[in-house]
Motif scaffolding. Structure first.
Motif, short mmCIF file in Angstrom:
data_model
loop_
_atom_site.label_atom_id
_atom_site.label_comp_id
_atom_site.label_asym_id
_atom_site.label_seq_id
_atom_site.Cartn_x
_atom_site.Cartn_y
_atom_site.Cartn_z
N GLY A 179 5.50 -13.77 -0.73
CA GLY A 179 4.65 -13.86 -1.91
C GLY A 179 3.17 -13.91 -1.62
N ASP A 180 2.80 -13.78 -0.34
CA ASP A 180 1.39 -13.85 0.03
C ASP A 180 0.82 -12.48 0.40
N LYS A 181 1.57 -11.42 0.16
CA LYS A 181 1.18 -10.04 0.46
C LYS A 181 0.89 -9.83 1.94
N GLN A 182 1.59 -10.57 2.77
CA GLN A 182 1.44 -10.39 4.21
C GLN A 182 2.73 -10.64 4.98
N HIS A 183 3.64 -11.43 4.41
CA HIS A 183 4.84 -11.80 5.15
C HIS A 183 6.11 -11.50 4.36
N VAL A 184 7.17 -11.18 5.11
CA VAL A 184 8.47 -10.93 4.51
C VAL A 184 9.54 -11.57 5.40
N LEU A 185 10.58 -12.09 4.77
CA LEU A 185 11.70 -12.67 5.50
C LEU A 185 12.79 -11.63 5.66
N VAL A 186 13.53 -11.72 6.76
CA VAL A 186 14.73 -10.90 6.93
C VAL A 186 15.85 -11.80 7.43
N SER A 187 17.01 -11.67 6.80
CA SER A 187 18.17 -12.47 7.22
C SER A 187 18.91 -11.73 8.33
N GLY A 193 22.26 -8.26 13.45
CA GLY A 193 22.69 -8.13 12.06
C GLY A 193 21.56 -8.24 11.06
N ALA A 194 20.35 -7.77 11.41
CA ALA A 194 19.22 -7.82 10.47
C ALA A 194 19.62 -7.11 9.18
N SER A 210 14.23 -14.52 10.04
CA SER A 210 12.96 -14.26 10.72
C SER A 210 11.86 -14.02 9.69
N LYS A 211 10.67 -14.52 9.98
CA LYS A 211 9.50 -14.26 9.14
C LYS A 211 8.63 -13.23 9.85
N ILE A 212 8.39 -12.10 9.18
CA ILE A 212 7.64 -10.99 9.76
C ILE A 212 6.27 -10.88 9.10
N ASP A 213 5.24 -10.74 9.93
CA ASP A 213 3.92 -10.38 9.43
C ASP A 213 3.89 -8.86 9.34
N TYR A 214 3.84 -8.32 8.10
CA TYR A 214 3.92 -6.87 7.99
C TYR A 214 2.57 -6.18 8.06
N ASP A 242 0.81 -1.22 0.00
CA ASP A 242 0.00 0.00 0.00
C ASP A 242 0.85 1.27 0.00
N ASP A 243 2.17 1.13 -0.01
CA ASP A 243 3.11 2.26 -0.04
C ASP A 243 3.11 3.08 1.25
N ASN A 244 2.46 2.62 2.28
CA ASN A 244 2.35 3.42 3.51
C ASN A 244 3.48 3.17 4.50
N THR A 245 4.14 2.02 4.38
CA THR A 245 5.08 1.61 5.41
C THR A 245 6.37 1.07 4.81
N LEU A 246 7.49 1.42 5.45
CA LEU A 246 8.79 0.88 5.08
C LEU A 246 9.37 0.10 6.25
N LEU A 247 10.01 -1.02 5.93
CA LEU A 247 10.77 -1.79 6.91
C LEU A 247 12.24 -1.65 6.56
N ILE A 248 13.07 -1.42 7.57
CA ILE A 248 14.51 -1.23 7.36
C ILE A 248 15.27 -2.19 8.26
N GLY A 249 16.16 -2.99 7.67
CA GLY A 249 16.99 -3.90 8.43
C GLY A 249 18.19 -3.17 9.01
N LEU A 250 18.39 -3.32 10.32
CA LEU A 250 19.50 -2.65 10.99
C LEU A 250 20.64 -3.64 11.20
N THR A 251 21.62 -3.59 10.30
CA THR A 251 22.73 -4.53 10.40
C THR A 251 23.58 -4.26 11.64
N GLY A 252 23.57 -3.03 12.12
CA GLY A 252 24.33 -2.69 13.32
C GLY A 252 23.56 -2.89 14.59
N SER A 253 22.40 -3.52 14.52
CA SER A 253 21.57 -3.74 15.70
C SER A 253 20.97 -5.14 15.64
N ASP A 254 19.80 -5.31 16.21
CA ASP A 254 19.20 -6.65 16.31
C ASP A 254 17.76 -6.69 15.83
N GLY A 255 17.43 -5.84 14.85
CA GLY A 255 16.05 -5.89 14.41
C GLY A 255 15.75 -5.01 13.23
#
Length: 338
Positions: free
Chosen positions: A249-257, A241-242, A265-269, A206-219
């Motif tokens: 692919g289900d328009k609800q979940h995203v993986l982060v290494s 090291g996120a 981790s599998k995130i429900d966005y 929906d273009d409303n939200t961004l997720l950012i992986g923090l490699t220098g942190s834990d999430g």
């Protein structure tokens, strides 16, 4: 009369023979050609080449030479080429995504670390990780033409472009920032501070939200970008090291290494919570997911291997030796990107 009867009898016999022939076994129709599965590409950043993996035999079939330090790759809008960005060689290598043959090389693309096309296919954007700028190119279907070079903050890392092709967001790894650029005017709209070492960025459909992986942190930090400068909503604790995202692919979940913690981790966005966990051995970095949605293809960066993970059993089912510092992973036969 006898001749007519004989003729009639022969006619019946002939008809019976023809009927028997027509009701007998018919030759099988020619089999339709089955297209071979598309190969898997793994970028070996410290060797300047690409490992080509056969997804049936799970063996490396060849190495494709590229420029120095290939880190990321992206499919052209017509799906006829996968572009490998060679950061230290200032070039792009175009490869056929099915035959794994080099098609052409475009020089003069300055320090292309990460790359992305806008959804409307008009813009091609790269970030220069070592030279601190964002490059915006016009795309005519064949060749990128530089429109604007925008000086950014320290070490631009990853990109995301909204579905309307109006805004590109870029993380600044060493100045801890998120920068928004207007594509039409090629100017910076705003910049906000983030947590330490922001890396990959993922936008919700929906273009409303961004997720950012923090490699220098834990999430993962979550930002509202629906109106004006980004506003932090929350931080999702995943693991140390996120780093890199891949939508399931289900328009609800995203993986982060989680590169330091060595798991995914599998995130429900929609709820912004962690709902599952998968192994990610030895420096997990970039990922792809097979078309059936059952298998994670992961670059295990410190082990020089492609790790194959069964999402049902949550087990590493095999590892294939590749080159030094494997980074980007990609296949044409993949699950949806959202």
């Amino acid at each position: 009369m006898i001749i007519k009867a004989l003729t009639f009898t022969i006619g019946l016999a002939t008809f019976g023979f023809a009927s028997a022939m027509s009701s007998g076994p018919k030759p099988a129709p020619p089999e339709l050609a089955v297209q071979a599965p598309a190969p898997i590409f793994v970028l070996n950043s410290l060797e300047g080449n690409v490992s080509v993996i056969d997804p049936v035999t799970w063996t490396e079939t060849k190495r494709i030479p590229t420029g120095k330090e290939p880190h990321h790759l992206y499919l052209t809008p017509d799906e006829k080429s996968v572009i490998v960005a060679n950061a230290l060689s200032d070039s792009l290598t175009f490869i056929d995504p099915r035959t794994a043959e080099i098609q052409r090389v475009i020089p003069g693309i300055l320090d292309p670390y990460q790359l992305r096309f806008s959804p409307d296919m008009k813009w091609f954007v790269t970030v220069a990780n070592r030279l601190n700028h964002i490059d915006i190119y016009k795309w005519d279907g064949q060749t990128p033409t530089l429109v604007k070079r925008i000086q950014s903050s320290k070490t631009p890392s990853h990109l995301w472009i909204d579905s309307k092709s109006t805004t590109v967001w870029a993380t600044m790894q060493d100045s801890d920032e998120l920068v928004a650029v207007d594509l039409n005017t090629q100017t910076i709209k705003w910049r906000v501070k983030t947590g330490p070492m922001p890396a990959d960025v993922f936008g919700t459909p929906d273009d409303n939200t961004l997720l950012i992986g923090l490699t220098g942190s834990d999430g993962v930090e979550v930002y509202d970008v629906s109106k004006g400068p980004a506003k932090k909503i929350k931080k999702i604790t995943t693991g140390k090291g996120a780093h890199a995202f891949r939508a399931v692919g289900d328009k609800q979940h995203v993986l982060v290494s989680n590169r330091v913690a060595n798991f995914i981790s599998k995130i429900d966005y929609k709820s912004f919570t962690v709902v599952d966990k998968y192994p990610g051995p030895t420096g997990p970095d970039c990922m792809d997911i097979t078309a059936d949605g059952k298998t994670i293809l992961l670059s295990s960066r410190w082990a020089q291997k492609l790790s194959v993970i069964d999402m049902t059993t949550r087990q590493v089912v095999r590892q294939i030796k590749v080159g030094k510092s494997p980074h980007g992973v990609w296949t044409l036969d993949h699950a949806p990107r959202q």
